[in-house]
Write an enzyme that holds these catalytic residues in place. Structure first.
Site, PDB file in Angstrom:
ATOM      1  N   HIS A   1      99.382  73.579 -41.042  1.00  0.00           N
ATOM      2  CA  HIS A   1      99.152  72.224 -41.532  1.00  0.00           C
ATOM      3  C   HIS A   1      97.683  71.995 -41.873  1.00  0.00           C
ATOM      4  O   HIS A   1      97.193  70.877 -41.844  1.00  0.00           O
ATOM      5  CB  HIS A   1      99.647  71.202 -40.506  1.00  0.00           C
ATOM      6  CG  HIS A   1     101.146  71.229 -40.357  1.00  0.00           C
ATOM      7  ND1 HIS A   1     101.820  70.512 -39.402  1.00  0.00           N
ATOM      8  CD2 HIS A   1     102.106  71.879 -41.069  1.00  0.00           C
ATOM      9  CE1 HIS A   1     103.137  70.737 -39.522  1.00  0.00           C
ATOM     10  NE2 HIS A   1     103.327  71.568 -40.517  1.00  0.00           N
TER      11      HIS A   1
ATOM     12  N   ASN B   1      98.816  72.733 -35.375  1.00  0.00           N
ATOM     13  CA  ASN B   1      97.682  71.921 -34.925  1.00  0.00           C
ATOM     14  C   ASN B   1      96.518  71.983 -35.905  1.00  0.00           C
ATOM     15  O   ASN B   1      96.311  72.969 -36.607  1.00  0.00           O
ATOM     16  CB  ASN B   1      97.234  72.372 -33.535  1.00  0.00           C
ATOM     17  CG  ASN B   1      98.271  72.044 -32.492  1.00  0.00           C
ATOM     18  OD1 ASN B   1      99.209  71.288 -32.777  1.00  0.00           O
ATOM     19  ND2 ASN B   1      98.140  72.599 -31.306  1.00  0.00           N
TER      20      ASN B   1
ATOM     21  N   PRO C   1      95.832  63.873 -27.565  1.00  0.00           N
ATOM     22  CA  PRO C   1      97.219  63.393 -27.497  1.00  0.00           C
ATOM     23  C   PRO C   1      98.098  64.059 -28.543  1.00  0.00           C
ATOM     24  O   PRO C   1      97.617  64.411 -29.625  1.00  0.00           O
ATOM     25  CB  PRO C   1      97.091  61.887 -27.782  1.00  0.00           C
ATOM     26  CG  PRO C   1      95.744  61.689 -28.396  1.00  0.00           C
ATOM     27  CD  PRO C   1      94.882  62.832 -27.961  1.00  0.00           C
ATOM     28  N   ASP C   2      99.356  64.253 -28.198  1.00  0.00           N
ATOM     29  CA  ASP C   2     100.297  64.759 -29.200  1.00  0.00           C
ATOM     30  C   ASP C   2     100.835  63.572 -29.995  1.00  0.00           C
ATOM     31  O   ASP C   2     100.286  62.465 -29.930  1.00  0.00           O
ATOM     32  CB  ASP C   2     101.407  65.597 -28.551  1.00  0.00           C
ATOM     33  CG  ASP C   2     102.313  64.770 -27.655  1.00  0.00           C
ATOM     34  OD1 ASP C   2     102.095  63.554 -27.514  1.00  0.00           O
ATOM     35  OD2 ASP C   2     103.270  65.341 -27.089  1.00  0.00           O
ATOM     36  N   PHE C   3     101.881  63.785 -30.761  1.00  0.00           N
ATOM     37  CA  PHE C   3     102.482  62.688 -31.512  1.00  0.00           C
ATOM     38  C   PHE C   3     103.461  61.887 -30.661  1.00  0.00           C
ATOM     39  O   PHE C   3     103.387  60.683 -30.574  1.00  0.00           O
ATOM     40  CB  PHE C   3     103.258  63.239 -32.711  1.00  0.00           C
ATOM     41  CG  PHE C   3     102.450  63.357 -33.971  1.00  0.00           C
ATOM     42  CD1 PHE C   3     101.159  62.880 -34.050  1.00  0.00           C
ATOM     43  CD2 PHE C   3     103.006  63.947 -35.102  1.00  0.00           C
ATOM     44  CE1 PHE C   3     100.423  62.985 -35.215  1.00  0.00           C
ATOM     45  CE2 PHE C   3     102.286  64.060 -36.274  1.00  0.00           C
ATOM     46  CZ  PHE C   3     100.994  63.586 -36.335  1.00  0.00           C
ATOM     47  N   ARG C   4     104.403  62.597 -30.056  1.00  0.00           N
ATOM     48  CA  ARG C   4     105.618  61.921 -29.628  1.00  0.00           C
ATOM     49  C   ARG C   4     105.795  61.717 -28.130  1.00  0.00           C
ATOM     50  O   ARG C   4     106.789  61.142 -27.712  1.00  0.00           O
ATOM     51  CB  ARG C   4     106.839  62.680 -30.172  1.00  0.00           C
ATOM     52  CG  ARG C   4     106.925  62.587 -31.670  1.00  0.00           C
ATOM     53  CD  ARG C   4     108.101  63.350 -32.240  1.00  0.00           C
ATOM     54  NE  ARG C   4     108.119  63.245 -33.684  1.00  0.00           N
ATOM     55  CZ  ARG C   4     107.348  63.949 -34.494  1.00  0.00           C
ATOM     56  NH1 ARG C   4     106.509  64.834 -34.006  1.00  0.00           N
ATOM     57  NH2 ARG C   4     107.401  63.783 -35.799  1.00  0.00           N
TER      58      ARG C   4
ATOM     59  N   ASP D   1      93.424  70.905 -34.674  1.00  0.00           N
ATOM     60  CA  ASP D   1      92.256  70.671 -33.822  1.00  0.00           C
ATOM     61  C   ASP D   1      91.305  71.856 -33.766  1.00  0.00           C
ATOM     62  O   ASP D   1      90.224  71.771 -33.173  1.00  0.00           O
ATOM     63  CB  ASP D   1      92.703  70.281 -32.405  1.00  0.00           C
ATOM     64  CG  ASP D   1      93.665  71.296 -31.782  1.00  0.00           C
ATOM     65  OD1 ASP D   1      93.551  72.513 -32.071  1.00  0.00           O
ATOM     66  OD2 ASP D   1      94.552  70.887 -31.000  1.00  0.00           O
TER      67      ASP D   1
END
Ligand code: CNA
Length: 425
Positions: free
Chosen positions: A243, A224, A150-153, A226
């Site tokens: 990040h 990302n 899932p993404d954030f928004r 991941d």
């Protein structure tokens, strides 16, 4: 990397433009932010001036060559929200769904970006004509939703819409280092989902690798964490994980490094890894709000002025300083946004000359883009062979630190990982 580290002594600290004391948000709320970067875009064509300013304030450690470290690394000064730059006070934050800032209200969703405007074909033509040889790609969580992360928004499926599972008072708390200091469990719960090892790269990741294979990729800047870019075989020197990542871990207080596999094992078992030096909680080296971005991020000062095409995929461009990077290519450089919605400077009406958007499901869009370029068969073949030979073993857990399969490079263009970056060296 060493030269970048010595020549570029700046620091940038990750921040989300939120109020100093974020109010509690219910699970349906998401932020819509008017960034300074977007305003600067039209008023300051000079990319150097519009570069994200070296914001901040805090000395961080692991990679820094600063003095005063001692053998266990630098003591970190605790960072509070009040250390966020002044700019944040000029930024507005909206509540429930949709644009709320005055500029966003004025701009709304620009009419010329809500449907395909032929931008994809224009950019494909430029590439085919050989006019784009230094492509910079900027990505976010939207490139991995097709892999099941899932993404954030995204309303409904994004992590921000499902916060009950993480028991946090406001969305950003999961990545807030002060919050983590008091309660690491929300982040550790999320880490179990995001840790490399249970998800596979998708067509979009391989499309980017194909850009590299064709000799066109100057650099991929991803937000990302991941590890799917590495997993699909994009070599380390072409990748900036802005990040951070799960590939290494360290104490969140004193930065003493900690074996990444042990940290993963503890987190997966529901335990809390603790620092062997100061007994504070260890965390994977994912960059939290209030922490500095990795030194490699500063390659942007060389890459973006050199870029002849910027492709932005699957990001809401809400996290600074990363979001402002897109404003630092030369004003004549085409920028292509592939996303479900227009974001950042692409919300402007009229858009900058050379800006293109293709809105809709990213995987579909990228497949169409690949078809236009005549790359689809190559990508499908690359995916098949890479998946068969490499991904299953990595996904089933042999690569516990989420490192890339560095020996596997598919051509003279797909260069090998550097010795220092290969987890097997
Ligand atoms: P975001 O704010 O959730 O934005 C994602 C964007 O992608 C949104 O604009 C979505 O509309 C768009 N999007 C999502 N799925 C699709 C799709 N299938 N097709 C088209 N568009 C789509 O996430 P950002 O990346 O902008 O925010 C940066 C944060 C998110 C970074 O700090 C990451 O560490 C963090 N994050 C990373 C992951 C990951 O590593 N996979 C997952 C969740 C969050």
């Amino acid at each position: 990397m060493n030269s970048a580290q010595t020549k570029l002594p700046w620091r940038e600290t990750l921040y989300h433009p939120i109020p100093q004391h974020p109010r509690r948000l219910d699970s349906r709320t998401f932020y819509s932010v008017e960034t300074k970067g977007a305003r600067m875009n039209t008023s300051k064509p000079n990319e150097d001036k519009s570069s994200p300013r070296p914001a901040v304030v805090r000395v961080r450690g692991a990679e820094s060559g600063d003095s005063g470290l001692g053998q266990y690394g630098k003591q970190r000064k605790k960072q509070s929200d009040s250390a966020l730059p002044q700019d944040l006070r000029q930024m507005s934050v909206s509540g429930q769904g949709g644009p709320n800032s005055s500029e966003e209200k004025k701009l709304g969703q620009p009419q010329n970006v809500t449907k395909s405007g032929g931008g994809l074909a224009s950019v494909a033509r430029l590439i085919k004509l050989g006019r784009c040889k230094n492509v910079v790609v900027v990505t976010g969580a939207g490139i991995s939703t097709a892999s099941g992360i899932p993404d954030f928004r995204t309303p409904g499926t994004g992590l921000y819409a499902n916060l009950e599972a993480y028991n946090v008072p406001y969305p950003e708390a999961i990545f807030n280092v002060d919050y983590f200091s008091n309660d690491p469990q929300p982040f550790f719960s999320l880490a179990k989902v995001l840790y490399p090892g249970s998800h596979r790269p998708n067509y979009i990741h391989y499309f980017i690798r194909m850009l590299h294979h064709k000799g066109l990729l100057l650099r991929l800047y991803t937000q990302n964490i991941d590890g799917l870019e590495k997993l699909c075989g994009i070599p380390d020197e072409k990748l900036v994980e802005a990040h951070g990542s799960f590939a290494t871990a360290s104490c969140h207080l004193c930065y003493t490094s900690y074996p990444a596999e042990e940290a993963k094992r503890a987190i997966m078992n529901g335990d809390i890894p603790t620092c062997t030096f100061c007994a504070a909680t260890v965390k994977p080296d994912v960059v939290f709000f209030g922490e500095d971005l990795p030194q490699k991020y500063f390659l942007h000062t060389k890459d973006f002025p050199k870029a002849d095409l910027l492709v932005i995929m699957g990001t809401s461009l809400q996290i600074e300083p990363f979001a402002s990077l897109v404003n630092t290519v030369r004003s004549t450089v085409p920028r292509l946004l592939l996303n479900r919605h227009a974001v950042g400077p692409f919300l402007r009406v009229p858009m900058r000359r050379g800006d293109h958007t293709e809105l809709g499901d990213l995987e579909n869009t990228v497949r169409r883009f690949a078809e236009m370029l005549g790359w689809n068969d190559d990508i499908v073949e690359l995916m098949k062979s890479h998946e068969q030979e490499h991904v299953p073993t990595l996904v089933s857990g042999r690569s516990e630190t989420g490192g890339s399969d560095c020996d596997e490079s598919d051509s003279e263009t797909d260069s090998k990982c550097s010795a220092s970056s290969c987890p097997r060296n």
